[in-house]
Scaffold this motif. Structure first.
Motif, PDB file in Angstrom:
ATOM      1  N   ARG A  57      97.145  39.063  69.002  1.00 45.02           N
ATOM      2  CA  ARG A  57      96.923  37.636  69.194  1.00 45.02           C
ATOM      3  C   ARG A  57      98.165  36.819  68.842  1.00 45.02           C
ATOM      4  N   PHE A  58      98.783  37.151  67.732  1.00 43.40           N
ATOM      5  CA  PHE A  58      99.864  36.319  67.212  1.00 43.40           C
ATOM      6  C   PHE A  58     101.221  36.691  67.795  1.00 43.40           C
ATOM      7  N   VAL A  66     100.718  27.846  64.502  1.00 43.33           N
ATOM      8  CA  VAL A  66     100.054  26.987  65.474  1.00 43.33           C
ATOM      9  C   VAL A  66      98.815  27.753  65.904  1.00 43.33           C
ATOM     10  N   HIS A  67      97.664  27.176  65.637  1.00 41.66           N
ATOM     11  CA  HIS A  67      96.385  27.817  65.980  1.00 41.66           C
ATOM     12  C   HIS A  67      95.437  26.722  66.434  1.00 41.66           C
ATOM     13  N   LEU A 119      95.345  35.094  58.161  1.00 41.02           N
ATOM     14  CA  LEU A 119      94.530  36.170  57.584  1.00 41.02           C
ATOM     15  C   LEU A 119      93.107  36.166  58.123  1.00 41.02           C
ATOM     16  N   SER A 120      92.502  34.996  58.178  1.00 41.82           N
ATOM     17  CA  SER A 120      91.095  34.915  58.587  1.00 41.82           C
ATOM     18  C   SER A 120      90.893  35.249  60.062  1.00 41.82           C
ATOM     19  N   ASN A 121      91.971  35.333  60.824  1.00 45.32           N
ATOM     20  CA  ASN A 121      91.876  35.701  62.237  1.00 45.32           C
ATOM     21  C   ASN A 121      92.302  37.135  62.513  1.00 45.32           C
ATOM     22  N   LEU A 122      92.556  37.891  61.459  1.00 45.37           N
ATOM     23  CA  LEU A 122      92.872  39.308  61.608  1.00 45.37           C
ATOM     24  C   LEU A 122      91.593  40.122  61.424  1.00 45.37           C
ATOM     25  N   SER A 123      91.457  41.169  62.204  1.00 44.33           N
ATOM     26  CA  SER A 123      90.288  42.034  62.110  1.00 44.33           C
ATOM     27  C   SER A 123      90.152  42.583  60.697  1.00 44.33           C
TER      28      SER A 123
END
Length: 136
Positions: free
Chosen positions: A34-35, A65-66, A81-85
């Motif tokens: 994603r990043f 930027v999210h 962090l909160s968007n990592l599996s």
């Protein structure tokens, strides 16, 4: 917060050992790829930093930027962090008051070169990772 046309872009200090290890940490856990990343020392990184009020010559934060918005300091780290599996549990840390989170973040940021060191030049990713690095 200012909008930015690219999403899921992490701005980091490319000569900072700690910051480059943070990027390697994210890469190893970003199964969805994603990043994307940009060192603040690159032309793209300078433009992004300036758009969000970060001094590209004396950066005191990384940014991400999210959702079209820039997140700085502890918000940036927790957003990534909160968007990592497997790391969704870190969303709970947003409940810690932002001034406290940012105070801890700022202590580490101010001392990062002294504690972790500094590279002579930006971290150079391998060929596969280069596809996810924005520099121009």
């Amino acid at each position: 917060m200012t909008n930015w046309p690219d999403d899921d872009v992490i701005l980091y200090d490319g000569v900072c050992v700690f910051c480059s290890r943070w990027i390697q940490f994210v890469i190893a856990r970003d199964a969805a790829r994603r990043f994307r990343f940009t060192p603040i020392q690159s032309p793209y990184g300078v433009r992004l930093a300036q758009a969000f009020g970060i001094d590209p010559h004396e950066p005191d934060t990384n940014a991400v930027v999210h959702g079209g918005k820039a997140h700085l300091k502890s918000d940036a780290a927790l957003t990534v962090l909160s968007n990592l599996s497997g790391w969704g549990w870190t969303r709970a840390l947003f409940s810690v008051p932002k001034p406290l989170r940012d105070a801890v973040y700022s202590v580490v940021a101010r001392n990062r070169y002294r504690i972790f060191g500094k590279y002579e030049s930006c971290f150079i990713p391998d060929a596969e990772l280069r596809k996810r690095v924005l520099e121009e």
